[in-house]
Design an enzyme around this catalytic site. Structure first.
Site, PDB file in Angstrom:
ATOM      1  N   GLY A 193       4.868   0.089   4.193  1.00  0.00           N
ATOM      2  CA  GLY A 193       3.572   0.423   4.767  1.00  0.00           C
ATOM      3  C   GLY A 193       3.263   1.894   4.557  1.00  0.00           C
ATOM      4  N   SER A 194       2.610   2.505   5.520  1.00  0.00           N
ATOM      5  CA  SER A 194       2.018   3.825   5.306  1.00  0.00           C
ATOM      6  C   SER A 194       3.020   4.967   5.206  1.00  0.00           C
ATOM      7  CB  SER A 194       1.006   4.126   6.418  1.00  0.00           C
ATOM      8  OG  SER A 194      -0.115   3.283   6.300  1.00  0.00           O
TER       9      SER A 194
END
Length: 784
Positions: free
Chosen positions: A307-308
């Protein structure tokens, strides 16, 4: 008559001659034909070949605290012959069942065991329950042995024989790092397995001749080859930081009850691993009682879509390639790529600068950076250069490579890779190595756990030097990327990492929330949330990654993982003696010095060493233990005084001038003098300021430590200029460290769509499995 006598004489002579010929033939057969066989038989009966077992090496943390060592153990043995002679079977079975928990029917088989001639055996080990037991069990068996002697006048019915076994004094602490050793001497996992050859050493032998009673024969030659003991390992791990990690994890687990949880801490300049923990874990002393899944070291073996937190790579690449303009704007909310929509967590942000997009963790902004500004080929090059898709080379067995399998010709796969989804799977240790490369000025370093390999027989020390893999970005690009990641934390209005803010320390970091794959599709009810960062930004001392798999609440990385990071890093920096610095703004807008509430030194003299250490750990106070005693006999500073920034407490456990001199590097002259005076050690001083080097020597029969001092370097403090470029960013820090409610707290999950540009595949295992390639580019907008 005479004829008969002659015949008898001839017969007897013939028989004697025949007997003599047979005897000669037999001697010939024994001496010549079968000579080698009989020689070997005699040798086995006369010569005794005794194996001398080496001592397995000790594993210590970076300060010398023992984490794994050999300890006395005892095996329970019984004598069926004596037990049956005195009819003690029922009583012995009942007592050993009580002490060893060995099934009664199994004990009876031992106590009735016979040899081939039908005689009861005289020696039988109770392996199940009685093999390599602790001294406490031995004491109980010895008590029972004395009972049999007093009541029945029986000796030798039950006894113990001394052996050794691996002992882990800190129990579960750092279990996935250490691994374990089985009772049969084989290594199970972790460092015990990776360095098994070095730890095991080489067995020696003693060869001598003996009589039938086993007594060495006088005048016989003996051959002695001493055992070479296993080498000791001094780790990069600090058991205090490891304690901070596992303590913070326990609190988070109690709140969020994740399926698994992983934390890795490292020195970003060297990639010395300072601590590493996975949940669920196990106790190496009782490894047999743990479930199979407890042995998985998620830090090196599990793979997941990050993810981020993966956006740090896209950001660093964009900065290096000079395509990141923090003041350039774009339209946030949604972007269409390859016929599919990629969304931000909010559709209401409107027009953002790219710096604001970094702070808000805008997926759309990073799609622009990765797909449109960098392009697939350049993005993939930087991902590979940062070490993803390959093993880091950490000194632990069974490390996973991760998987970077997106195709640069497919825009949707490049777009999702730019913000850490789709065909991007990583390991936690790869993530820590990548963030460390940004923190240390652009160098990818190989992570390692062993600092020194020490030969206890010769004193030879092999030092493991930090290893640079490659330079991935320039020092200038690394510093610029760090400044942007710092604002993710320092911006208390829109920064997704604001809950990782630590008053007095400059922190850089990035949050992440990634949807997991169940079967072949993304399940939006299951997330992996994480936070990665380092501190202090101006002189990084520690980088930490926190990963939670499937927390039981709808939370993001900024809400759940960032506070865990904050707790670990704030305690660790104070423990490492890193002074708190920084500025705050008063009403007139001028900078004012921050005040820090420092603890008061508690009363520790007279306490048990372990209790005193635990009390300091809970208060987050750094300490150094001096001596090998079990109680604190002296302390410095004394109880009741206010501690200074970066100061630590010295705990003396002996009243002796022969204690090991602690490392005073970075300590003030006053504290150094006070501690050495308490230790009854002389001091020679050169320079002024703080200790940078020391050397112990004997002068006129007295131990003296020569210390070299230098003034402390000034630390750059305050808010970076970039943080005040935009009046809408809210860079001014909330002094209390409290943050307003995050977007992650109130986020609404959005639908995702499949990408038809790719082909179906098989999901991978690990913390989070990737979906089949038809949904690998499925878009999730709630990364924070």
């Amino acid at each position: 008559m005479v004829k008969r006598i002659k015949l008898r004489t001839l017969l007897i002579g013939g028989c004697i001659t025949l007997f003599f010929l047979v005897l000669l033939l037999k001697v010939f057969w024994i001496q010549v034909v079968s000579g080698e066989y009989w020689h070997n038989l005699v040798v086995t009966q006369v010569e005794k070949d005794q194996v001398i077992q080496p001592k397995r090496g000790t594993i210590m943390d970076r300060k010398g605290n023992v984490l794994a060592t050999d300890a006395p153990a005892y095996t329970v043995v019984v004598n069926p012959s004596i037990i049956q002679e005195y009819d003690l079977e029922n009583e012995v079975v009942a007592k050993l069942h009580q002490l060893l928990k060995t099934p009664e029917d199994e004990l009876r088989r031992h106590l009735s065991a016979k040899d081939k001639e039908g005689n009861y055996l005289k020696n039988r080990e109770i392996r199940n329950g009685g093999w390599k037991v602790d001294p406490e069990v031995k004491t109980q068996v010895d008590t029972f042995k004395e009972y049999l002697k007093d009541k029945y006048e029986v000796v030798g019915a039950v006894d113990t024989v001394q052996e050794s076994k691996r002992y882990y004094p800190e129990n579960k602490l750092a279990s996935h790092i250490l691994g374990y050793q089985r009772k049969d001497g084989t290594a199970g996992m972790g460092l015990e397995a990776y360095y098994n050859k070095e730890l095991s050493g080489t067995a020696g032998k003693l060869l001598y001749q003996r009589d039938r009673k086993g007594v060495p024969l006088q005048g016989s030659e003996s051959v002695y080859e001493p055992a070479q003991n296993g080498k000791n390992l001094k780790l990069t791990v600090d058991d205090t930081i490891q304690y901070y990690i596992e303590d913070a994890m326990q609190q988070a687990i109690a709140t969020y009850n994740p399926k698994t949880m992983t934390v890795v801490a490292a020195d970003p300049k060297t990639m010395d691993v300072l601590g590493m923990a996975s949940y669920p874990n196990f106790n190496p002393n009782t490894y047999g009682s743990a479930s199979l899944e407890n042995f998985r070291n998620n830090a090196t073996q599990s793979i997941y879509e990050p993810g981020s937190t993966f956006k740090i790579v896209t950001l660093a690449a964009a900065v290096q390639e000079k395509v990141f303009n923090p003041n350039e704007t774009y339209q946030s909310g949604m972007i269409r790529v390859g016929g599919w929509d990629i969304r931000d967590v909010s559709r209401n942000w409107g027009t953002l600068t790219y710096l604001q997009g970094v702070k808000r963790s805008s997926n759309v902004g990073f799609v622009h950076l990765g797909l449109n500004k960098l392009g697939g080929e350049r993005l993939k090059k930087y991902i590979n250069n940062f070490g993803f898709g390959m093993k880091t080379g950490i000194d632990l067995p069974s490390e996973s490579t991760g998987a970077i399998t997106f195709h640069t010709q497919y825009k949707s796969e490049v777009a999702t890779a730019a913000y850490g989804h789709g065909r991007v799977q990583v390991t936690p240790i790869q993530q820590v190595a990548a963030i460390s490369a940004i923190a240390n000025g652009g160098k990818l370093m190989q992570p390692h756990l062993v600092k020194e390999i020490i030969n206890p027989d010769t004193g030879e020390v092999q030092t493991i030097q930090p290893k640079e893999v490659r330079r991935v970005i320039t020092q200038e690009s690394a510093a610029q990327t760090s400044s942007y990641l710092e604002q993710v934390v320092s911006d208390q209005e829109i920064g997704t990492g604001r809950l990782a803010y630590i008053d007095g320390y400059r922190v850089a970091g990035k949050t992440g929330t990634a949807t997991k794959v169940v079967g072949k599709v993304y399940d939006h009810s299951k997330d992996v949330v994480s936070f990665i960062g380092f501190a202090p930004v101006n002189d990084p001392k520690i980088a930490v990654l926190v990963v939670m798999d499937e927390p039981n609440k709808s939370v993001g990385g900024g809400t759940a993982a960032a506070p865990v990071f904050k707790k670990i890093v704030s305690q660790s920096l104070q423990y490492m003696g890193v002074p708190k610095t920084g500025t705050k703004t008063n009403k007139s807008g001028e900078a004012a010095v921050k005040t820090v509430n420092l603890p008061t030194v508690p009363q520790l003299t007279g306490q048990v060493k372990k209790d005193a250490q635990n009390a300091l750990l809970k208060q987050g106070i750094a300490y150094e233990t001096v001596g090998k005693g079990s109680k604190i006999v002296r302390q410095y500073p004394e109880a009741g005084v206010k501690m200074k920034p970066g100061q630590r407490i010295y705990l003396l456990t002996e009243d002796s001038a022969n204690m090991t001199i602690p490392d005073f590097t970075g300590v003030s002259l006053r504290d150094t003098l006070q501690v050495l005076t308490l230790m009854k050690v002389g001091v020679q001083v050169s320079g002024e300021g703080y200790v940078v080097s020391q050397k112990a020597q004997m002068v006129n029969g007295k131990r003296v430590v020569s210390v070299t001092l230098q003034p402390a370097k000034e630390t750059v403090t305050g808010v970076k200029p970039e943080e005040t470029q935009d009046s809408t960013t809210g860079v001014a820090v909330n002094e209390t460290g409290n943050a307003t409610k995050t977007e992650a707290d109130t986020k609404t999950k959005t639908d995702t769509t499949a990408d038809t540009e790719t082909n179906a595949g098989t999901p991978k295992g690990g913390i989070s499995a990737v979906a089949d390639e038809k949904s690998a580019a499925a878009i999730k907008g709630e990364d924070n």
